[in-house]
Design a protein around this motif. Structure first.
Motif, PDB file in Angstrom:
ATOM      1  N   TYR A  80       0.839  -1.197   0.000  1.00  0.00           N
ATOM      2  CA  TYR A  80       0.000   0.000   0.000  1.00  0.00           C
ATOM      3  C   TYR A  80       0.871   1.242   0.000  1.00  0.00           C
ATOM      4  CZ  TYR A  80       0.964   0.466   5.024  1.00  0.00           C
ATOM      5  OH  TYR A  80       1.580   0.620   6.244  1.00  0.00           O
ATOM      6  N   GLU A  81       0.260   2.341  -0.421  1.00  0.00           N
ATOM      7  CA  GLU A  81       0.955   3.626  -0.450  1.00  0.00           C
ATOM      8  C   GLU A  81      -0.005   4.687   0.085  1.00  0.00           C
ATOM      9  OE1 GLU A  81       2.685   6.758  -3.785  1.00  0.00           O
ATOM     10  OE2 GLU A  81       2.230   4.702  -4.376  1.00  0.00           O
ATOM     11  N   VAL A  82       0.414   5.413   1.104  1.00  0.00           N
ATOM     12  CA  VAL A  82      -0.416   6.472   1.675  1.00  0.00           C
ATOM     13  C   VAL A  82      -0.276   7.713   0.794  1.00  0.00           C
ATOM     14  CG1 VAL A  82      -0.862   7.910   3.697  1.00  0.00           C
ATOM     15  CG2 VAL A  82      -0.104   5.542   3.996  1.00  0.00           C
ATOM     16  N   LEU A  83      -1.360   8.079   0.131  1.00  0.00           N
ATOM     17  CA  LEU A  83      -1.357   9.260  -0.726  1.00  0.00           C
ATOM     18  C   LEU A  83      -1.722  10.507   0.075  1.00  0.00           C
ATOM     19  CD1 LEU A  83      -3.226   7.701  -3.793  1.00  0.00           C
ATOM     20  CD2 LEU A  83      -0.744   7.865  -3.418  1.00  0.00           C
ATOM     21  N   LYS A  84      -2.629  10.337   1.029  1.00  0.00           N
ATOM     22  CA  LYS A  84      -3.080  11.448   1.869  1.00  0.00           C
ATOM     23  C   LYS A  84      -3.572  10.869   3.185  1.00  0.00           C
ATOM     24  CE  LYS A  84      -6.679  15.009   1.991  1.00  0.00           C
ATOM     25  NZ  LYS A  84      -7.771  15.627   1.236  1.00  0.00           N
ATOM     26  N   PHE A  85      -3.175  11.493   4.300  1.00  0.00           N
ATOM     27  CA  PHE A  85      -3.673  11.106   5.615  1.00  0.00           C
ATOM     28  C   PHE A  85      -3.679  12.356   6.487  1.00  0.00           C
ATOM     29  CE2 PHE A  85      -3.785   9.423   9.882  1.00  0.00           C
ATOM     30  CZ  PHE A  85      -4.629   8.342   9.769  1.00  0.00           C
ATOM     31  N   GLU A  86      -4.880  12.857   6.769  1.00  0.00           N
ATOM     32  CA  GLU A  86      -5.019  14.079   7.558  1.00  0.00           C
ATOM     33  C   GLU A  86      -6.052  13.876   8.656  1.00  0.00           C
ATOM     34  OE1 GLU A  86      -5.950  17.552   5.227  1.00  0.00           O
ATOM     35  OE2 GLU A  86      -4.399  17.083   3.739  1.00  0.00           O
ATOM     36  N   PHE A  87      -5.682  14.301   9.851  1.00  0.00           N
ATOM     37  CA  PHE A  87      -6.622  14.298  10.970  1.00  0.00           C
ATOM     38  C   PHE A  87      -6.679  15.714  11.526  1.00  0.00           C
ATOM     39  CE2 PHE A  87      -7.473  13.986  15.578  1.00  0.00           C
ATOM     40  CZ  PHE A  87      -8.783  13.528  15.489  1.00  0.00           C
ATOM     41  N   THR A  88      -7.889  16.259  11.599  1.00  0.00           N
ATOM     42  CA  THR A  88      -8.111  17.588  12.166  1.00  0.00           C
ATOM     43  C   THR A  88      -8.861  17.376  13.483  1.00  0.00           C
ATOM     44  OG1 THR A  88      -8.303  18.466   9.924  1.00  0.00           O
ATOM     45  CG2 THR A  88      -9.077  19.887  11.723  1.00  0.00           C
ATOM     46  N   PRO A  89      -8.206  17.631  14.628  1.00  0.00           N
ATOM     47  CA  PRO A  89      -8.841  17.350  15.919  1.00  0.00           C
ATOM     48  C   PRO A  89     -10.063  18.224  16.205  1.00  0.00           C
ATOM     49  CG  PRO A  89      -6.529  17.976  16.229  1.00  0.00           C
ATOM     50  CD  PRO A  89      -6.828  18.072  14.779  1.00  0.00           C
ATOM     51  N   LEU A  98     -11.412  13.075   9.823  1.00  0.00           N
ATOM     52  CA  LEU A  98     -10.378  12.150   9.361  1.00  0.00           C
ATOM     53  C   LEU A  98     -10.549  11.982   7.856  1.00  0.00           C
ATOM     54  CD1 LEU A  98      -8.050  10.151   9.896  1.00  0.00           C
ATOM     55  CD2 LEU A  98      -9.786   8.396  10.346  1.00  0.00           C
ATOM     56  N   GLN A  99      -9.469  12.236   7.123  1.00  0.00           N
ATOM     57  CA  GLN A  99      -9.465  12.076   5.672  1.00  0.00           C
ATOM     58  C   GLN A  99      -8.243  11.258   5.278  1.00  0.00           C
ATOM     59  OE1 GLN A  99      -9.120  15.909   3.782  1.00  0.00           O
ATOM     60  NE2 GLN A  99     -10.350  16.876   5.336  1.00  0.00           N
ATOM     61  N   PHE A 100      -8.452  10.312   4.367  1.00  0.00           N
ATOM     62  CA  PHE A 100      -7.291   9.616   3.823  1.00  0.00           C
ATOM     63  C   PHE A 100      -7.581   9.039   2.453  1.00  0.00           C
ATOM     64  CE2 PHE A 100      -9.127   6.527   6.897  1.00  0.00           C
ATOM     65  CZ  PHE A 100      -9.461   5.485   6.059  1.00  0.00           C
ATOM     66  N   GLU A 101      -6.506   8.868   1.700  1.00  0.00           N
ATOM     67  CA  GLU A 101      -6.500   8.159   0.428  1.00  0.00           C
ATOM     68  C   GLU A 101      -5.301   7.225   0.473  1.00  0.00           C
ATOM     69  OE1 GLU A 101      -6.321  11.059  -2.698  1.00  0.00           O
ATOM     70  OE2 GLU A 101      -8.343  11.804  -2.271  1.00  0.00           O
ATOM     71  N   ILE A 102      -5.587   5.939   0.383  1.00  0.00           N
ATOM     72  CA  ILE A 102      -4.521   4.939   0.478  1.00  0.00           C
ATOM     73  C   ILE A 102      -4.631   4.020  -0.734  1.00  0.00           C
ATOM     74  CG2 ILE A 102      -3.511   3.077   1.856  1.00  0.00           C
ATOM     75  CD1 ILE A 102      -4.892   4.406   4.311  1.00  0.00           C
ATOM     76  N   LYS A 103      -3.563   3.946  -1.491  1.00  0.00           N
ATOM     77  CA  LYS A 103      -3.523   3.106  -2.688  1.00  0.00           C
ATOM     78  C   LYS A 103      -3.221   1.670  -2.265  1.00  0.00           C
ATOM     79  CE  LYS A 103      -1.259   2.846  -7.195  1.00  0.00           C
ATOM     80  NZ  LYS A 103      -0.205   3.470  -8.034  1.00  0.00           N
ATOM     81  N   LEU A 104      -4.150   0.757  -2.547  1.00  0.00           N
ATOM     82  CA  LEU A 104      -4.016  -0.663  -2.207  1.00  0.00           C
ATOM     83  C   LEU A 104      -3.633  -1.417  -3.477  1.00  0.00           C
ATOM     84  CD1 LEU A 104      -7.295  -1.003  -0.095  1.00  0.00           C
ATOM     85  CD2 LEU A 104      -5.025  -0.281   0.672  1.00  0.00           C
TER      86      LEU A 104
END
Length: 177
Positions: A80-89, A98-104
């Motif tokens: 996998y490759e993490v393209l985007k991972f953002e957490f705004t508390p 919580l936002q993410f885009e992970i290439k599987l």
């Protein structure tokens, strides 16, 4: 010759022609194999999946009576490759986001059906879960020699819990068929 005598000779001849000695019986028993069906099941994200496997065993091996709990099968060669991972508390709207885009990636020459499981650390609490139920692209299937981008964007009320940070630790892909 009487019928009784003929039948007696026939029985005695059958024992000599077709009978096995006790040493032959032991040799035949050790060579005897049968195929059994083994019911198996596993859990992913609180859902059970079951299937059956077959196996050759000695004839005296007992038939399975209960399904066997096994570890869920992982996709071989998965990356996998993490393209985007953002957490705004705190978004300012009494929510966290919580936002993410992970290439599987499925490097195999066959399509797969499965569930991606993410292991995360939220303020020191490490949990593993699938986000596919709430993802806009859940990646429950990945074509042969292909990839899928697991896409997630959700807000959660701060009334439920206040989390300061979330870190992605690992992603695994477990097969469901």
């Amino acid at each position: 010759m009487t019928t009784t005598l003929k039948n007696g000779i026939l029985v005695i001849s059958s024992v000599f022609l077709f009978g096995c000695s006790s040493s032959d019986d032991k040799a035949d028993d050790s060579d005897c194999v049968k195929t059994i069906t083994i019911p198996q099941y596993y859990f992913i994200n609180n859902q059970s999946y079951s299937y059956e496997t077959t196996q050759e065993v000695p004839c005296d091996f007992p038939e399975p009576t209960e399904p066997e709990l096994i570890q869920a099968p992982e996709l071989e060669g998965f990356t996998y490759e993490v393209l985007k991972f953002e957490f705004t508390p705190d978004t300012g709207n009494n929510t966290s986001r919580l936002q993410f885009e992970i290439k599987l990636n499925n490097p195999n020459a066959y399509a797969v059906s499965g569930v991606p499981l993410l292991t995360m650390n939220a303020d020191g609490l490490v949990t593993t879960a699938s986000f596919s139920n709430y993802a806009s692209v859940p990646c429950l299937e990945i074509a042969a020699n292909s990839s899928c981008i697991l896409t997630f964007d959700q807000e959660s009320s701060l009334d439920l819990a206040v989390i300061n940070s979330i870190q992605l630790l690992n992603v695994e892909y477990f097969l469901i068929n």
